[in-house]
Design an enzyme around this catalytic site. Structure first.
Site, short mmCIF file in Angstrom:
data_model
loop_
_atom_site.label_atom_id
_atom_site.label_comp_id
_atom_site.label_asym_id
_atom_site.label_seq_id
_atom_site.Cartn_x
_atom_site.Cartn_y
_atom_site.Cartn_z
N CYS A 114 0.81 -1.22 0.00
CA CYS A 114 0.00 0.00 0.00
C CYS A 114 0.84 1.27 0.00
CB CYS A 114 -0.95 -0.01 1.19
SG CYS A 114 -2.03 -1.46 1.24
N HIS A 257 -3.12 6.90 2.01
CA HIS A 257 -3.59 5.61 1.51
C HIS A 257 -4.99 5.38 2.06
CE1 HIS A 257 -4.19 1.43 0.88
NE2 HIS A 257 -3.92 1.09 2.14
N ASN A 287 -10.16 -0.30 0.04
CA ASN A 287 -8.70 -0.29 0.05
C ASN A 287 -8.20 -0.91 -1.25
OD1 ASN A 287 -5.97 -0.87 0.40
ND2 ASN A 287 -6.19 -1.42 2.56
#
Length: 336
Positions: A114, A257, A287
């Site tokens: 990520c 993020h 996500n």
């Protein structure tokens, strides 16, 4: 003084059209829209069909970015693909390079989960600052639906698929858009978020054995990851701001993020930044790992939120564990 500075001159994104809502998930596992929304801020996420891929989504995002930048793909020198879920374990950057027609470029994959887009942005900038390359296409793309255990309530509610891209070009050193950065990694907490290989011993001949198998689904210890992010992300942003000779008061936009709205709210609070300065599209995408920052960046750009000279504090964090921050001065219309 560097031989050149960097400027982001185009952004693009792409996501599957199929949406998996919280109501859909409630038919698969014991959960509810309220339970998911309260804990994560996610309402729906995009999931790729069997016909879609990291390359197909990454290519579309890249073409959108090239169009905005008004750059011919043949002018691109380097293609970096930040991903943890390539279509080919040997790498997918070159496939995107070929698909967009970047025939003069070299391409490679970068894996930092990520944090991948932030790590890729810093890498791309070094190639430009040293004068090695002048135009770089950076793509962040992940298809996490491939590696989710859809019977695991703790993880299947979180992840989605998508891609984002930016074109980064050389500019004059006094207009360098990357004002400061800080990158970190530490494997001591890698067990809290991983996608590990699981193999079984296979005897080849005599006593010679190898391990053969595949990868387990994504495993995560949510509370530990939350504590890690809330502690480390404000710290790494503060360090990057220090390198840029700025403070949190100078930040126009916080772009994290897109992992969990509670994490983003907590980080903003620790930096004393108002919520309306936090860029978030988590509710609609979930996500998307390395895709999350460039996807949100592109949406903010096309919505008219970003203006010349805005200071954007970007931070990625995730498996590895890796985390990092980049302080960018928005100069999308300033080429050399």
């Amino acid at each position: 003084m560097y031989s050149a500075g960097m400027a982001i001159t185009g952004t693009g994104s792409a996501a599957p059209s199929v949406k998996l809502t919280n109501q859909n998930l409630s038919q698969m596992v014991e959960t509810s829209d309220d339970w998911i929304t309260t804990r994560t801020g996610i309402k729906e996420r995009s999931v790729a069909s069997p016909q879609e891929s990291v390359v197909s989504l990454g290519t579309q995002a890249a073409l959108n970015a090239l169009e905005m930048a008004q750059v011919d793909p043949k002018e691109i020198d380097l293609v970096i693909l930040a991903t943890s879920t390539p279509d080919d374990l040997f790498g997918s950057a070159v496939s995107i390079q070929t698909a967009v027609g970047a025939t003069q470029a070299v391409g490679f994959d970068l894996t930092a989960a990520c944090s991948g887009f932030v790590f890729g942005l810093v890498n791309a900038t070094q190639f430009i600052r040293t004068g090695v390359y002048r135009k770089v296409l950076l793509v962040g793309a992940d298809l996490l639906s491939r590696w989710v255990d859809w019977s695991d309530r703790s993880t299947c509610i979180l992840f989605g698929d998508g891609a984002g891209a930016v074109v980064i070009e050389a500019t004059t050193p006094d207009h360098d858009g990357l004002l400061g950065f800080e990158l970190c990694s530490d494997a001591q907490l890698s067990h809290t978020l991983n996608l590990a290989h699981q193999g079984e011993a296979k005897t080849l001949v005599d006593q010679t054995q190898v391990s053969q198998g595949s990868y387990r689904p994504i495993a995560m210890k949510g509370k530990e990851v939350y504590r890690f992010a809330v502690e480390k992300v404000p710290e790494v942003i503060s360090k990057a701001l220090f390198r840029a000779e700025l403070t949190a008061k100078d930040v126009d936009w916080l772009l994290l993020h897109q992992a969990n709205q509670r994490i983003m709210d907590a980080v903003a609070q620790r930096l004393n930044l108002p919520r309306d300065r936090v860029i978030s599209n988590l509710a609609h995408y979930g996500n998307t790992s390395a895709a999350s920052i460039p996807l949100a960046l592109d949406e903010a750009m096309r919505a008219g939120k970003l203006h010349a000279n805005d200071i954007i504090a970007m931070s990625g964090f995730g498996a590895g564990l890796t985390w990092g921050a980049a302080i960018v001065q928005w100069q999308i219309n300033q080429k050399e």
